[in-house]
Design an enzyme around this catalytic site. Structure first.
Site, short mmCIF file in Angstrom:
data_model
loop_
_atom_site.label_atom_id
_atom_site.label_comp_id
_atom_site.label_asym_id
_atom_site.label_seq_id
_atom_site.Cartn_x
_atom_site.Cartn_y
_atom_site.Cartn_z
N ASP A 138 0.86 -1.19 0.00
CA ASP A 138 0.00 0.00 0.00
C ASP A 138 0.89 1.24 0.00
O ASP A 138 1.66 1.45 0.93
CB ASP A 138 -0.89 -0.02 1.25
CG ASP A 138 -2.04 0.98 1.15
OD1 ASP A 138 -2.35 1.43 0.04
OD2 ASP A 138 -2.63 1.30 2.21
N HIS A 145 -3.64 14.03 0.58
CA HIS A 145 -4.08 13.13 1.65
C HIS A 145 -3.02 13.08 2.77
O HIS A 145 -3.35 13.21 3.95
CB HIS A 145 -4.32 11.73 1.08
CG HIS A 145 -4.66 10.70 2.10
ND1 HIS A 145 -5.88 10.65 2.75
CD2 HIS A 145 -3.94 9.66 2.59
CE1 HIS A 145 -5.89 9.63 3.59
NE2 HIS A 145 -4.74 9.01 3.51
N GLU A 210 -11.06 4.22 1.95
CA GLU A 210 -10.01 4.95 1.25
C GLU A 210 -10.21 4.75 -0.24
O GLU A 210 -10.28 3.61 -0.71
CB GLU A 210 -8.61 4.47 1.68
CG GLU A 210 -8.32 4.79 3.14
CD GLU A 210 -6.85 4.62 3.53
OE1 GLU A 210 -6.18 3.72 2.99
OE2 GLU A 210 -6.38 5.40 4.40
N GLU A 212 -8.95 4.51 -3.66
CA GLU A 212 -7.63 4.24 -4.23
C GLU A 212 -7.74 3.60 -5.62
O GLU A 212 -8.76 3.05 -5.98
CB GLU A 212 -6.83 3.28 -3.32
CG GLU A 212 -6.68 3.79 -1.90
CD GLU A 212 -5.56 3.10 -1.12
OE1 GLU A 212 -4.63 2.55 -1.75
OE2 GLU A 212 -5.64 3.12 0.12
N ASP A 244 -9.69 0.62 0.34
CA ASP A 244 -8.81 0.10 1.39
C ASP A 244 -9.36 0.54 2.75
O ASP A 244 -8.96 1.57 3.30
CB ASP A 244 -7.39 0.66 1.15
CG ASP A 244 -6.37 -0.03 2.01
OD1 ASP A 244 -6.59 -1.18 2.40
OD2 ASP A 244 -5.32 0.59 2.29
N LYS A 264 -5.67 -1.94 9.18
CA LYS A 264 -5.70 -1.99 7.72
C LYS A 264 -5.86 -3.40 7.16
O LYS A 264 -5.88 -3.54 5.93
CB LYS A 264 -4.37 -1.42 7.18
CG LYS A 264 -4.12 0.02 7.56
CD LYS A 264 -4.89 0.96 6.64
CE LYS A 264 -4.47 2.39 6.89
NZ LYS A 264 -5.09 3.28 5.90
CA CA Z 1 -4.47 2.65 1.85
#
Ligand code: CA
Length: 439
Positions: A138, A145, A210, A212, A244, A264
């Site tokens: 990641d 951000h 998130e 992404e 994510d 995460k």
């Molecule tokens: Ca992420």
């Protein structure tokens, strides 16, 4: 610039009528790959290519023996229940199959009648993760951000000094990555309120998404070798949308000194379709670095990367609460952004990841990091949109959110559009939060 060829011709039309409709995510110029089977069947999963509202079943096509040469070898690899073998074959085979499929699906193709029997409606299928993801990395490539999140965690020192020199990333966990449609329990975890003497275990109170872009590695590199910046295109198979999920309260307590861990790795969701790098060629764009910022070290710097390193991909995230779903109301768009805002390019991620000799393997996966843009309404997470939970986000039905509640679904969409090129869409990724274990 990446070469455009006959498959990118915006005039090209397909005999699959739905592929020619304006705004279609999957016109004949796109041809993204997924792994699918008919819903609730015991069929083998196999490769498919999206065309309009249909899927071309690559195993069925393979059985017709109508495709030959390199494309036939590539097609045979796509009969597997993951795309890893096809991804490993490299650009020559990816391009050969794209060219053959483009011709076979074009208006006037002699193969129309035979291929018509190989089409399945997208509404009738279920998808599987398109690749066995060995390793997941990641990244953290949006400086917008990184700066706004940095302010929340470290008001005096938002952007750490390495950010403008190193494409920051950490090694994630692939076992909890699943395809669109994923539901997952709100994670339990250890958190500590600022005024509490000790931490406690409980359901995450600051659950976030998130926004992404996901990047799939195709051909890998040997351990000890590095992939040079200008060679990275040969190693990147394609891209998808990627949510994510993140537990911000768990993250805040655990992230120092070694980075994210249980905040995460409880769920991450990919869109079913992988849009190939070749399909994205018309949407490569210039990349630049502000003159006031440090310029990249030599191994992250090239004319090619400056000329075509960035990708113009529009991204959006929408929230559908349980109340909206039950009332039949449409999902509410929380933000939209563009991958071209990224501080580092995909090529720089690949070059940096391998500069020490780390070997990438077919099916390895990168998250781009949350793609927030420069404006406040371009933030790619609720942490930013709610200013760290301090400002509730109003919703059109009278509800509001600072972070996600049980029953909330996040929908992400993305696509590329510009005059003189066909639209290339990514479809969507949807996933939903369930109550915590035992709640
Ligand atoms: Ca992420």
């Amino acid at each position: 610039m990446p070469k455009l060829n006959a498959t990118h011709n915006p005039e090209l039309q397909s005999w699959v009528a739905s592929a020619n409709l304006p705004g279609c995510d999957f016109p004949i110029q796109n041809l993204p790959f997924a792994i699918f089977r008919r819903q609730a069947s015991d069929e083998q999963y196999r490769g498919g290519v999206a065309i309009g509202d249909r899927i071309l079943d690559l195993a069925a096509l393979n059985a017709t023996h109508l495709i030959d040469g390199d494309a036939a070898q590539a097609l045979a690899a796509c009969c597997d229940d993951s795309l890893n073998q096809f991804m490993a074959m490299g650009q020559r085979y990816w391009s050969a199959l794209r060219q053959a499929l483009s011709q076979a699906l074009s208006q006037g193709s002699a193969l129309e009648r035979a291929l018509n029997d190989c089409l399945v409606a997208q509404t009738e299928v279920e998808y599987k993760l398109p690749a066995r993801i060995g390793d997941y990395t990641d990244f953290y490539t949006s400086i917008h951000h990184a700066t706004s999140v940095g302010k929340l965690f470290r008001p005096d020192n938002p952007l750490l000094p390495n950010y403008k020199w190193v494409p920051i990333g950490y090694h994630g966990r692939s076992s909890s990555i699943d395809v669109s449609g994923q539901t997952f329990r709100r994670p339990m975890g250890q958190t500590k309120a600022p005024d509490a003497a000790t931490p406690s275990l409980g359901p995450c109170k600051r659950l976030d998404y998130e926004l992404e872009v996901g990047i799939y590695i195709g051909a890998g590199n040997d351990l000890g070798d590095a992939i040079a910046l200008d060679d990275s295109d040969a190693h990147v198979f394609g891209m998808c949308l990627f949510n994510d999920w993140s537990a911000r309260d768990i993250q805040a307590w655990e992230y120092q000194p070694l980075g994210p861990f249980l905040a995460k790795n409880f769920a991450s969701t990919v869109s079913p379709w992988i849009v190939t790098l070749e399909a994205l060629a018309p949407y490569r764009t210039t990349w630049s670095r502000d003159a006031d910022d440090p310029q990249p070290l030599d191994y992250l710097e090239s004319a090619q990367n400056r000329q075509s390193g960035a990708f113009d991909i529009q991204l959006e995230a929408l929230l559908e609460t349980k109340q909206m779903r039950e009332a039949g109301q449409p999902a509410h768009r929380l933000s939209q952004s563009n991958f071209s805002h990224s501080y580092w390019t995909v090529a720089q991620m690949v070059a940096h990841h391998t500069v020490n000799g780390c070997n990438l393997q077919p099916g390895d996966f990168f998250g781009s990091g949350t793609q927030s843009g420069p404006e406040a309404d371009e933030a790619g997470s609720m942490l930013e949109l709610s200013n760290g939970g301090k400002q509730p986000i109003p919703l059109p039905n009278g509800e509001s959110r600072t972070f996600l509640e049980d029953g909330d679904a996040i929908i992400m969409r993305g696509g590329c559009e510009k005059p003189g090129a066909a639209r290339v869409g990514f479809g969507e990724v949807v996933s939903r939060v369930l109550p915590a274990r035992g709640q």
